[in-house]
Design a protein around this motif. Structure first.
Motif, PDB file in Angstrom:
ATOM      1  N   ILE B  45       0.835  -1.206   0.000  1.00 11.45           N
ATOM      2  CA  ILE B  45       0.000   0.000   0.000  1.00 11.45           C
ATOM      3  C   ILE B  45       0.867   1.252   0.000  1.00 11.45           C
ATOM      4  O   ILE B  45       0.573   2.234  -0.684  1.00 11.45           O
ATOM      5  N   GLN B  46       1.971   1.195   0.738  1.00 18.12           N
ATOM      6  CA  GLN B  46       2.882   2.360   0.779  1.00 18.12           C
ATOM      7  C   GLN B  46       3.480   2.644  -0.604  1.00 18.12           C
ATOM      8  O   GLN B  46       3.714   3.793  -0.957  1.00 18.12           O
ATOM      9  N   ILE B  47       3.695   1.585  -1.376  1.00 16.53           N
ATOM     10  CA  ILE B  47       4.251   1.774  -2.734  1.00 16.53           C
ATOM     11  C   ILE B  47       3.173   2.328  -3.681  1.00 16.53           C
ATOM     12  O   ILE B  47       3.430   3.224  -4.478  1.00 16.53           O
ATOM     13  N   ILE B  48       1.971   1.787  -3.533  1.00 19.15           N
ATOM     14  CA  ILE B  48       0.900   2.165  -4.472  1.00 19.15           C
ATOM     15  C   ILE B  48       0.289   3.531  -4.129  1.00 19.15           C
ATOM     16  O   ILE B  48      -0.145   4.262  -5.019  1.00 19.15           O
ATOM     17  N   ALA B  49       0.287   3.890  -2.844  1.00 23.70           N
ATOM     18  CA  ALA B  49      -0.396   5.125  -2.405  1.00 23.70           C
ATOM     19  C   ALA B  49       0.027   6.381  -3.174  1.00 23.70           C
ATOM     20  O   ALA B  49      -0.851   7.136  -3.606  1.00 23.70           O
ATOM     21  N   PRO B  50       1.349   6.633  -3.376  1.00 20.07           N
ATOM     22  CA  PRO B  50       1.698   7.853  -4.132  1.00 20.07           C
ATOM     23  C   PRO B  50       1.097   7.877  -5.535  1.00 20.07           C
ATOM     24  O   PRO B  50       0.631   8.913  -5.985  1.00 20.07           O
ATOM     25  N   PHE B  51       1.077   6.709  -6.195  1.00 18.78           N
ATOM     26  CA  PHE B  51       0.443   6.634  -7.516  1.00 18.78           C
ATOM     27  C   PHE B  51      -1.011   7.056  -7.424  1.00 18.78           C
ATOM     28  O   PHE B  51      -1.517   7.813  -8.234  1.00 18.78           O
ATOM     29  N   PHE B  52      -1.661   6.503  -6.400  1.00 20.41           N
ATOM     30  CA  PHE B  52      -3.084   6.755  -6.210  1.00 20.41           C
ATOM     31  C   PHE B  52      -3.342   8.242  -5.990  1.00 20.41           C
ATOM     32  O   PHE B  52      -4.255   8.823  -6.579  1.00 20.41           O
ATOM     33  N   ILE B  53      -2.507   8.858  -5.165  1.00 19.82           N
ATOM     34  CA  ILE B  53      -2.685  10.291  -4.860  1.00 19.82           C
ATOM     35  C   ILE B  53      -2.454  11.139  -6.120  1.00 19.82           C
ATOM     36  O   ILE B  53      -3.273  12.004  -6.467  1.00 19.82           O
ATOM     37  N   ILE B  54      -1.352  10.842  -6.828  1.00 20.18           N
ATOM     38  CA  ILE B  54      -1.041  11.635  -8.039  1.00 20.18           C
ATOM     39  C   ILE B  54      -2.151  11.462  -9.080  1.00 20.18           C
ATOM     40  O   ILE B  54      -2.613  12.425  -9.690  1.00 20.18           O
ATOM     41  N   THR B  55      -2.601  10.222  -9.241  1.00 22.01           N
ATOM     42  CA  THR B  55      -3.662   9.968 -10.218  1.00 22.01           C
ATOM     43  C   THR B  55      -4.932  10.717  -9.845  1.00 22.01           C
ATOM     44  O   THR B  55      -5.567  11.345 -10.686  1.00 22.01           O
ATOM     45  N   SER B  56      -5.298  10.657  -8.576  1.00 19.10           N
ATOM     46  CA  SER B  56      -6.530  11.322  -8.136  1.00 19.10           C
ATOM     47  C   SER B  56      -6.439  12.815  -8.377  1.00 19.10           C
ATOM     48  O   SER B  56      -7.376  13.425  -8.903  1.00 19.10           O
ATOM     49  N   LEU B  57      -5.291  13.405  -8.025  1.00 16.78           N
ATOM     50  CA  LEU B  57      -5.122  14.849  -8.215  1.00 16.78           C
ATOM     51  C   LEU B  57      -5.185  15.215  -9.704  1.00 16.78           C
ATOM     52  O   LEU B  57      -5.819  16.202 -10.083  1.00 16.78           O
ATOM     53  N   SER B  58      -4.544  14.382 -10.526  1.00 12.75           N
ATOM     54  CA  SER B  58      -4.567  14.648 -11.971  1.00 12.75           C
ATOM     55  C   SER B  58      -5.995  14.580 -12.500  1.00 12.75           C
ATOM     56  O   SER B  58      -6.411  15.417 -13.298  1.00 12.75           O
ATOM     57  N   LEU B  59      -6.726  13.582 -12.031  1.00  6.14           N
ATOM     58  CA  LEU B  59      -8.105  13.429 -12.517  1.00  6.14           C
ATOM     59  C   LEU B  59      -8.983  14.593 -12.063  1.00  6.14           C
ATOM     60  O   LEU B  59      -9.827  15.069 -12.820  1.00  6.14           O
ATOM     61  N   ILE B  60      -8.770  15.034 -10.829  1.00  6.80           N
ATOM     62  CA  ILE B  60      -9.556  16.182 -10.332  1.00  6.80           C
ATOM     63  C   ILE B  60      -9.258  17.412 -11.194  1.00  6.80           C
ATOM     64  O   ILE B  60     -10.161  18.124 -11.623  1.00  6.80           O
ATOM     65  N   PHE B  61      -7.958  17.621 -11.468  1.00  4.23           N
ATOM     66  CA  PHE B  61      -7.554  18.769 -12.293  1.00  4.23           C
ATOM     67  C   PHE B  61      -8.199  18.684 -13.677  1.00  4.23           C
ATOM     68  O   PHE B  61      -8.770  19.663 -14.174  1.00  4.23           O
ATOM     69  N   LEU B  62      -8.133  17.483 -14.266  1.00  5.27           N
ATOM     70  CA  LEU B  62      -8.707  17.314 -15.609  1.00  5.27           C
ATOM     71  C   LEU B  62     -10.218  17.503 -15.600  1.00  5.27           C
ATOM     72  O   LEU B  62     -10.791  18.078 -16.516  1.00  5.27           O
ATOM     73  N   LEU B  63     -10.830  17.018 -14.525  1.00  8.93           N
ATOM     74  CA  LEU B  63     -12.288  17.141 -14.412  1.00  8.93           C
ATOM     75  C   LEU B  63     -12.703  18.611 -14.427  1.00  8.93           C
ATOM     76  O   LEU B  63     -13.593  19.018 -15.182  1.00  8.93           O
ATOM     77  N   PHE B  64     -12.010  19.418 -13.623  1.00  6.65           N
ATOM     78  CA  PHE B  64     -12.325  20.852 -13.575  1.00  6.65           C
ATOM     79  C   PHE B  64     -12.068  21.504 -14.932  1.00  6.65           C
ATOM     80  O   PHE B  64     -12.842  22.336 -15.388  1.00  6.65           O
ATOM     81  N   LYS B  65     -10.963  21.093 -15.559  1.00 10.33           N
ATOM     82  CA  LYS B  65     -10.600  21.652 -16.862  1.00 10.33           C
ATOM     83  C   LYS B  65     -11.711  21.367 -17.880  1.00 10.33           C
ATOM     84  O   LYS B  65     -12.146  22.253 -18.606  1.00 10.33           O
ATOM     85  N   TYR B  66     -12.190  20.126 -17.879  1.00  7.92           N
ATOM     86  CA  TYR B  66     -13.207  19.759 -18.854  1.00  7.92           C
ATOM     87  C   TYR B  66     -14.572  20.327 -18.522  1.00  7.92           C
ATOM     88  O   TYR B  66     -15.365  20.601 -19.422  1.00  7.92           O
ATOM     89  N   VAL B  67     -14.849  20.537 -17.238  1.00  7.23           N
ATOM     90  CA  VAL B  67     -16.107  21.213 -16.866  1.00  7.23           C
ATOM     91  C   VAL B  67     -16.083  22.629 -17.437  1.00  7.23           C
ATOM     92  O   VAL B  67     -17.072  23.113 -18.001  1.00  7.23           O
ATOM     93  N   ASN B  68     -14.943  23.317 -17.308  1.00  9.38           N
ATOM     94  CA  ASN B  68     -14.824  24.676 -17.846  1.00  9.38           C
ATOM     95  C   ASN B  68     -14.977  24.684 -19.369  1.00  9.38           C
ATOM     96  O   ASN B  68     -15.659  25.553 -19.912  1.00  9.38           O
ATOM     97  N   ILE B  69     -14.352  23.706 -20.010  1.00  8.18           N
ATOM     98  CA  ILE B  69     -14.474  23.626 -21.471  1.00  8.18           C
ATOM     99  C   ILE B  69     -15.936  23.398 -21.862  1.00  8.18           C
ATOM    100  O   ILE B  69     -16.458  24.026 -22.780  1.00  8.18           O
ATOM    101  N   GLU B  70     -16.606  22.534 -21.108  1.00  9.36           N
ATOM    102  CA  GLU B  70     -18.007  22.232 -21.392  1.00  9.36           C
ATOM    103  C   GLU B  70     -18.881  23.471 -21.183  1.00  9.36           C
ATOM    104  O   GLU B  70     -19.790  23.746 -21.966  1.00  9.36           O
ATOM    105  N   LEU B  71     -18.566  24.242 -20.129  1.00  8.73           N
ATOM    106  CA  LEU B  71     -19.326  25.477 -19.875  1.00  8.73           C
ATOM    107  C   LEU B  71     -19.141  26.463 -21.030  1.00  8.73           C
ATOM    108  O   LEU B  71     -20.107  27.084 -21.485  1.00  8.73           O
TER     109      LEU B  71
END
Lengths: 158, 289
Positions: B45-71
């Motif tokens: 879990i300690q090895i996988i956790a950083p991946f999980f955090i980076i992925t989640s943050l990237s997805l959140i960023f992309l989500l906001f970006k695409y919401v703005n594009i959609e608006l």
């Protein structure tokens, strides 16, 4: 370390590789000539025999085989690196996901332990057969119906 | 075709993370037969956790970006729809114009010059206002006003439009100005659909020392004084069917604040007027497409 018997190479590893490569490419919307898929799968499968024989813990072989498959896809099909890597990743993940669900179920159903299955060449061929049939059907549907996660752009395949 | 490197990075992160989870799961299953990749679950879990955090943050960023594009895409769709309506109005006006010319021609052929002059004079008065609207420095706003007036008139609502400025120093993008006035004019038309007596909508655009003034008024039902204070709050509506309503004036207020403007409402038995003030940006050429 895992020494693969010839039965496992011919009846398990090669068919599995064909399905893995077909699925990975198909889900990216890429449908190259099937003969080339078979050729690349045989190469991948034979190289996996060598890599699996190396003294690494379980999982490391997969991590080595992944970039190797990427290189093979790139050189055989002259694809972009990212397409080749994504196709290799998708195929490996789908196989891994199905295996991680089916293996515990089959082990408990048959009463065998994994060690016994891995030591017996024919059990080793039979055990992953349900996965292969299932994923083979899936790959066939993906290719036949032209289903894909995302179209990765026009390529020289079509 | 996927071209954005951000999307590609996020895609690879998600796939790698999935692969690691699959390997983790498989290595636990295969543990009795093979040496495990992970010494124990905690290390894994300690090895996988950083991946999980980076992925989640990237997805959140992309989500906001695409919401703005959609608006933005949604605003563009509204803008295109307004332009389309405007074009249809122009077509209808062209058709009317041909009919008027035929009337004038007929009157002149019959030697009724006084009647022809009167007819032309009345036409000029009618055409003056739309021409004034077209002269606005905001094509999107002009198109919106034209289309909303045509819509209101088609519902039997009398419309008055008084424009005495070209809004040359108003810096609000077309997409936002159409959201502001689209909401206000839609609300006015909806209020007038419920009105029992006189059904009149008016729009005044003029400039004063402190900036550009926009007045959108209607003779619809009065808004009680207690409710006027809450009218710009999110979710507030005077409509009976509250579902899907109560966002318009909140959006208007948010956009007015964004462009350092002011908005007020005055409602009585004579009607309801929304007054907006936007500052003039001296020296600028205003916003245009």
């Amino acid at each position: 370390m895992d020494f693969m018997p010839w039965q496992a190479i011919v009846f398990q590893s090669i068919p599995e590789s064909i399905i893995l490569v077909s699925l990975g490419l198909g889900l990216l919307g890429l449908y190259p000539p099937f003969k080339k898929v078979v050729l690349i799968s045989i190469t991948y499968s034979l190289s996996s025999v060598i890599i699996r024989a190396l003294p690494f813990p379980f999982g490391v072989h997969t991590l080595i085989l992944l970039p190797w498959l990427t290189v093979l896809l790139k050189s055989f099909f002259k694809m972009d690196w990212w397409k080749a890597f994504t196709a290799a990743l998708l195929g490996t993940i789908i196989f891994g996901l199905v295996e991680s669900i089916s293996t515990p179920f089959l082990l408990s159903l048959t009463g065998y332990d994994l060690g016994t299955v891995m030591r017996d060449p024919w059990l080793r061929v039979l055990f992953p057969l349900p996965d292969e049939v299932l994923l083979g059907c899936l790959a066939w549907i993906v290719w036949r119906k032209r289903l894909f996660f995302f179209r990765s752009g026009r390529s020289k395949f079509y | 075709m996927i071209k954005s490197p951000l999307v590609l990075i996020a895609l690879f992160l998600v796939l790698l993370e999935t692969l690691l989870f699959v390997l983790l799961n498989l290595s636990f299953i295969a543990a009795p037969a093979f040496p495990a990749l992970w010494p124990d679950a905690v290390t894994a879990i300690q090895i996988i956790a950083p991946f999980f955090i980076i992925t989640s943050l990237s997805l959140i960023f992309l989500l906001f970006k695409y919401v703005n594009i959609e608006l933005e895409a949604s605003n563009q769709r509204i803008h295109i729809e307004n332009l389309r309506e405007s074009l249809e109005n122009l077509r209808a006006q062209r058709h009317d114009f041909m009919s008027h010319l035929q009337v004038v021609h007929g009157l002149l052929q019959l030697g009724m010059t006084d009647e022809a002059r009167e007819y032309v004079a009345s036409l000029c008065a009618e055409i003056r206002q739309p021409t004034r609207i077209i002269s606005l420095n905001h094509p999107a706003l002009a198109a919106l006003i034209q289309s909303k007036i045509a819509l209101a008139e088609s519902q039997g609502i009398a419309c008055q439009c008084e424009v005495t400025t070209e809004l040359r120093e108003l810096i609000i993008p077309g997409t936002d100005i159409t959201r502001i006035f689209g909401n206000l004019l839609d609300n006015a038309i909806e209020a007038l659909q419920r009105a029992k007596g006189e059904r009149r909508l008016w729009l005044r655009i003029y400039e004063k020392e402190e900036g550009y003034i926009f007045e959108v008024g209607n003779t619809g039902p009065a808004i009680p004084l207690a409710l006027q204070a809450k009218i710009f709050e999110r979710g507030f509506t005077t409509k009976k069917n509250k579902e899907g309503h109560g966002q318009g004036l909140f959006i208007v207020k948010t956009l007015v604040d964004k462009y350092e403007g002011r908005i007020s409402v005055h409602s009585s038995d004579q009607g309801t007027v929304f007054t907006l003030l936007f500052p003039q940006h001296r020296g600028s050429q205003g916003f245009s497409f």
